[in-house]
Design an enzyme around this catalytic site. Structure first.
Site, PDB file in Angstrom:
ATOM      1  CB  THR A 168      -0.355  10.496  -1.643  1.00  0.00           C
ATOM      2  OG1 THR A 168       0.864   9.411  -1.596  1.00  0.00           O
ATOM      3  CG2 THR A 168       0.596  11.101  -1.975  1.00  0.00           C
ATOM      4  CB  SER A 179      -4.657  11.887  -9.460  1.00  0.00           C
ATOM      5  OG  SER A 179      -3.552  13.062 -10.122  1.00  0.00           O
ATOM      6  CG  HIS A 180      -1.608  10.193 -12.397  1.00  0.00           C
ATOM      7  ND1 HIS A 180      -1.649  10.650 -10.831  1.00  0.00           N
ATOM      8  CD2 HIS A 180      -0.537   9.227 -12.011  1.00  0.00           C
ATOM      9  CE1 HIS A 180      -0.837   9.882  -9.745  1.00  0.00           C
ATOM     10  NE2 HIS A 180       0.163   9.393 -11.004  1.00  0.00           N
ATOM     11  CE  LYS A 220      -7.719  16.167  -3.938  1.00  0.00           C
ATOM     12  NZ  LYS A 220      -6.152  16.163  -3.862  1.00  0.00           N
ATOM     13  CG  ASP A 258      -3.351  15.279 -13.504  1.00  0.00           C
ATOM     14  OD1 ASP A 258      -3.713  16.103 -14.504  1.00  0.00           O
ATOM     15  OD2 ASP A 258      -3.264  14.311 -12.970  1.00  0.00           O
ATOM     16  CG  ASP A 270      -6.725  15.836 -10.703  1.00  0.00           C
ATOM     17  OD1 ASP A 270      -5.449  15.148 -11.001  1.00  0.00           O
ATOM     18  OD2 ASP A 270      -6.318  15.957  -9.465  1.00  0.00           O
ATOM     19  CG  ASP A 315      -3.516  16.818 -10.181  1.00  0.00           C
ATOM     20  OD1 ASP A 315      -3.189  16.176 -10.764  1.00  0.00           O
ATOM     21  OD2 ASP A 315      -3.323  16.677  -8.894  1.00  0.00           O
ATOM     22  NE  ARG A 316       0.246  13.587 -10.625  1.00  0.00           N
ATOM     23  CZ  ARG A 316       0.565  12.419  -9.792  1.00  0.00           C
ATOM     24  NH1 ARG A 316       2.016  12.181 -10.771  1.00  0.00           N
ATOM     25  NH2 ARG A 316       0.101  12.054  -8.964  1.00  0.00           N
ATOM     26  CB  THR A 348       5.625  11.994  -1.843  1.00  0.00           C
ATOM     27  OG1 THR A 348       7.192  12.320  -2.593  1.00  0.00           O
ATOM     28  CG2 THR A 348       5.053  12.276  -3.209  1.00  0.00           C
ATOM     29  CD  GLU A 351       3.947  16.509  -5.028  1.00  0.00           C
ATOM     30  OE1 GLU A 351       3.930  15.373  -3.475  1.00  0.00           O
ATOM     31  OE2 GLU A 351       3.000  15.625  -5.674  1.00  0.00           O
ATOM     32  CB  SER A 375       4.305  12.631  -9.865  1.00  0.00           C
ATOM     33  OG  SER A 375       4.176  13.825  -8.696  1.00  0.00           O
ATOM     34  CE  LYS A 421      -0.348  16.381  -7.945  1.00  0.00           C
ATOM     35  NZ  LYS A 421       0.140  16.066  -6.003  1.00  0.00           N
TER      36      LYS A 421
END
Length: 542
Positions: A17, A112-113, A125, A276, A278, A280-281, A343, A362, A364, A375
């Site tokens: 993703t 990420s998380h 990425k 989180d 990185d 982004d959440r 997603t 999102e 999430s 995000k």
């Protein structure tokens, strides 16, 4: 100084993703990072002499991977490489740097998380020039290249000092170690009313932001405690650690339960929040009120005009398909478009670039806007602070009034993590086959109005994405969605999303589990979750 090294393809380098994610020992294999990075550059054209942004979330193996990326980038002809000090760049900050400096693209080292450490996860990425994740046609080309690669080019040079702010020259090319926080903080000051938020803190408003020993610590400390004068200690776990202090850096009600418990005390902080691994959440909890990510998206869209950067209004709202339909009600009232996408933040990029959407989110816990193409956890917290300062009300009061006006979308996500891939795929295949026969079936008081396999037609570039999640719609407005996640690194993660709309304010304060009880039971029955996965209960409920 440039060497060409022979190599052979390595298995399993298909990006998911949001990039390639694997366990740390996998990334530490000989030539694993080298193969993937060279494959990225082999699929790009016209970057000779251009700028590349490099940074990551500081997790274990972050520094070693960044050294490899820099040396391969120099060997392949990039003319300027911008690297976050200490190898650190939050994902939204990396997106901002790419956009602000007109970079060709960027390499982001992050899972990420996901947990970090010697036995945790590592990710990498490629982000394109708009600052967002590479589209599927690019990631598929990269994957195809990984299966046929025979060599990579790399600079034969000592490792760089990533901790000193400096500019290093390599022939005609330069590597600049930049402050990872300053550009991002400056952008936030343009978007939000820092004077008003500072006045809120001065009035006695209390914040607890947990950086979870991850990348947002330096950003949060600079913005909240230095620029906005929040009380010392408002930012917890502000030092990024390679293993995130041994904790799971996912800001949900399982891994950040301490914030929930704190917010639910009578004298708890006015706002508890987290981000989180990185950055982004986000997690948003007011005193006595947890705000679901889906509701947060809707509330932000409805109130964004209170922030200076969005005073002109919202052009459109975009949400991922599994995200609750709370934002749909806001878009309807504002008379603006609502876009339902698969997603993955990359699907929002085209809408943002085309000026068709302003606010995206999102379920999430990812929320953001057109300020970057990722995000953004800290952005969401600052937006909430701006809304709270402008309205002069508590989080609980704002949420309750929003439900009374727009209705409440009761919503839950059940995650079955690290289940056997064969069983998870068999479940999806069986359910997909059964979809045509489900319409009209009655289960107690619930009657199925329709069922489908979600597909998306991009209104900007005309591309199509099929098999993005299985949806079951009920005549009372309820919904169950099933999909396999692309963010894990072991086995498969089955996500089940359950939703019900409640327009009556008298019925909007029921516990979520009780309000969704019949749909939760039915979600297991229809899909045969226990049969296919061997799991009697989900790993995480959010």
């Amino acid at each position: 100084m440039i060497e060409t090294i022979a190599t052979t393809p390595l298995e399993g380098q298909r990006p998911g993703t949001s990039g390639l994610r694997k366990k740390t020992p996998v990334f530490q294999q000989k030539n694993y990072v080298e193969n993937f990075v060279q494959s990225i550059f082999d699929c790009l054209e016209g970057f000779e002499g251009s700028t590349l942004v490099v940074g990551g979330d500081g997790r274990f193996f972050n520094r070693e991977a960044i050294q490899i990326v820099i040396k391969i980038a120099l060997a392949n002809g990039f003319g300027r490489i911008l690297v976050g000090q200490g190898g650190l760049l939050s994902t939204p900050a990396a997106s901002n740097v790419i956009r602000q400096y007109g970079a060709f693209g960027g390499i982001v080292l992050s899972a990420s998380h996901n947990p970090g450490g010697p036995h945790g996860d590592v990710g990498i990425k490629y982000n394109v020039a708009n600052g967002g994740p590479a589209p599927e046609k690019v990631t598929e080309a990269i994957f195809a290249r990984t299966k046929e690669i025979t060599q990579y080019r790399i600079l034969n040079a000592p490792d760089l000092d990533l901790d000193a702010l400096q500019k290093l020259r390599f022939g005609a090319a330069t590597v600049e170690i930049i402050d990872p926080v300053s550009d991002y903080a400056a952008l936030m000051q343009k978007l939000f009313d820092f004077e008003r938020i500072a006045a809120l803190f001065k009035s006695g408003f209390r914040l607890r932001f947990d950086a979870m020993s991850a990348v947002t610590g330096p950003y949060a400390a600079r913005i909240f405690e230095e620029l906005l004068d929040a009380a010392p200690g408002s930012v917890l776990n502000a030092t990024p650690l390679p293993d995130f202090g041994g904790h799971h850096p996912d800001p949900n009600l399982v891994h950040a339960r301490h914030l929930y418990d704190l917010a639910m005390t009578p004298d708890g902080p006015d706002l508890c929040a987290a981000s989180d691994g990185d950055g982004d959440r986000n997690l948003i909890i007011g005193r006595g009120r947890f705000v679901t990510p889906s509701d947060s998206l809707a509330l932000i869209a409805a109130n964004a005009h209170l922030a200076p950067g969005y005073a002109g209004g919202v052009k459109g709202i975009a949400r991922s398909m599994p995200t609750s339909r709370a934002a749909d009600k806001v878009a309807e009232k504002l008379k603006i478009p609502l876009f339902e996408t698969p997603t993955g933040w990359k699907f929002f990029g085209n809408l943002l670039d085309a000026g068709m959407a302003t606010i995206c989110g999102e379920e999430s816990a990812g929320t953001g806007s057109d300020h970057v193409r990722e995000k953004d956890g800290l952005w969401a917290v600052l937006m909430w602070l701006n809304i709270l300062a402008a309205r002069g009300e508590s989080v609980d009061a704002i949420v309750t009034k929003h439900w009374a006006e727009y209705g409440r979308n009761y919503y839950a996500r059940h995650d079955y993590e690290e289940v056997e891939s064969d069983g998870a795929n068999a479940l999806i295949d069986a359910l997909r086959t059964a979809l045509p026969s489900l319409k009209g079936r009655q289960f107690g008081d619930l009657r199925i109005a329709g069922a489908d396999d979600f597909s998306y037609h991009d209104p900007v570039d005309g591309s199509d994405s099929a098999h993005q999640g299985l949806r079951i719609h009920f005549e009372d407005g309820g919904r169950i969605v099933y999909r396999l996640s692309g963010t894990g690194t072991a086995g498969a993660t089955l996500r089940v999303y359950i939703e019900r709309f409640e327009p009556d304010p008298a019925r909007q304060q029921i516990e979520t589990a009780a309000a969704l009880a019949d749909l939760i039971t039915l979600s297991n029955e229809i899909a045969g979750i226990a049969k296919f996965t061997g799991r009697a209960a989900p790993s995480v409920i959010t």
